[in-house]
Design an enzyme around this catalytic site. Structure first.
Site, PDB file in Angstrom:
ATOM      1  N   ARG A  19     107.695 116.057  62.640  1.00 18.01           N
ATOM      2  CA  ARG A  19     108.134 114.964  61.774  1.00 18.01           C
ATOM      3  C   ARG A  19     107.505 113.663  62.257  1.00 18.01           C
ATOM      4  O   ARG A  19     108.162 112.836  62.900  1.00 18.01           O
ATOM      5  CB  ARG A  19     109.658 114.869  61.785  1.00 18.01           C
ATOM      6  N   ASP A  76     106.291 109.969  62.650  1.00 22.95           N
ATOM      7  CA  ASP A  76     106.983 108.749  62.256  1.00 22.95           C
ATOM      8  C   ASP A  76     106.131 107.896  61.330  1.00 22.95           C
ATOM      9  O   ASP A  76     104.946 108.136  61.129  1.00 22.95           O
ATOM     10  CB  ASP A  76     107.355 107.935  63.498  1.00 22.95           C
ATOM     11  N   ARG A 122     104.931 107.436  72.469  1.00 18.36           N
ATOM     12  CA  ARG A 122     104.685 105.997  72.363  1.00 18.36           C
ATOM     13  C   ARG A 122     105.330 105.215  73.507  1.00 18.36           C
ATOM     14  O   ARG A 122     104.777 104.213  73.977  1.00 18.36           O
ATOM     15  CB  ARG A 122     105.170 105.493  71.008  1.00 18.36           C
TER      16      ARG A 122
END
Length: 245
Positions: free
Chosen positions: A50, A52, A198
């Site tokens: 999934r 972002d 990240r």
């Protein structure tokens, strides 16, 4: 009904991530709408990851069930005729009914890209995070060694996630310098927490700037405290490169 596996490439700039949302355009929605145009069926597409909002993919894997008679290997060509320019189906094939793009995935590989120079890039602005500072790549690579293996990565998970088990295994983590200005972080693991890559990148950049020692990576891991880690790097530098089965 046939189960069709897709390999997708997309530029995530104009989308609110992979997963369908009520009030925002997503990759899943666009792919499902394209399939409806082709087949007349209301199809649910399952993605391996999934991604972002703003995150890209070169090797996203998805699957869906259809009664369409379009040959499996031709589905990618038909689909591309109905998709926008920033989403492409690279491969399509029929797989067993049991295959599930998400649950069958054994590992994923991501790449995060940085442009290291005084001025931000114009042409590659959607794919590279601009860092104007000189970075110590050797220190960043030394710190990367601390995250290889099986660890609790809770310190590198954004708040708001409902995931209870924060233990993940990282098989590979390294920084690669591409002269004259580009720096890439490659990481392969059996799974990733919300914003994990990240936050790791943001922490490595702080180490590269000598704002924290490379050994702090071990301390942050053991702390299991998000506040101890660095900032979350922007989404546009991240790309899902490959899913392994």
């Amino acid at each position: 009904m046939r189960n069709i596996k897709l390999v997708l490439e997309y530029d995530g700039t104009n989308y609110a991530g992979w997963q369908r949302q009520k009030n925002a355009l997503t990759i899943q929605q666009v792919v499902e709408e394209a399939l409806y145009k082709l087949t007349g069926e209301k199809i649910t597409v399952v993605g391996a990851g999934r991604t972002d909002s703003g995150v890209h993919a070169r090797g996203q894997v998805a699957n869906f069930f259809t009664a369409s008679r379009i040959p499996a290997e031709r589905f990618c060509y038909a689909l591309n005729s109905a998709l926008p320019y920033d989403i492409r189906a690279l491969e399509s094939q029929e797989v067993s009914h049991e295959f599930h793009a998400r649950y069958w995935a054994k590992a994923k590989r991501y790449r995060y890209s940085i442009c290291v120079r005084p001025h931000a890039p114009a042409i590659a602005r959607n794919y590279y995070y601009h860092v104007p500072d000189v970075l110590d790549v050797d220190a960043m690579n030394a710190a990367a060694q601390y995250i290889i293996g099986t660890h609790d990565f809770k310190a590198f998970q954004s708040a708001g996630s409902s995931v209870r088990n924060t233990v993940r295994t990282v098989y590979q983590a390294r920084w690669i310098w591409e002269p004259p200005f580009y720096l890439h972080f490659e990481i392969k693991g059996n799974g990733f927490l919300y914003n994990m890559v990240r936050i790791l990148v943001g922490t490595f950049i702080e180490i590269g700037r000598h704002r924290m020692p490379e050994s702090d990576m071990k301390r942050i891991l053991e702390s299991r405290d998000r506040d101890e880690a660095g900032p979350t790097a922007p989404a546009h530098g991240l790309c899902l490169e490959e899913v392994y089965y």
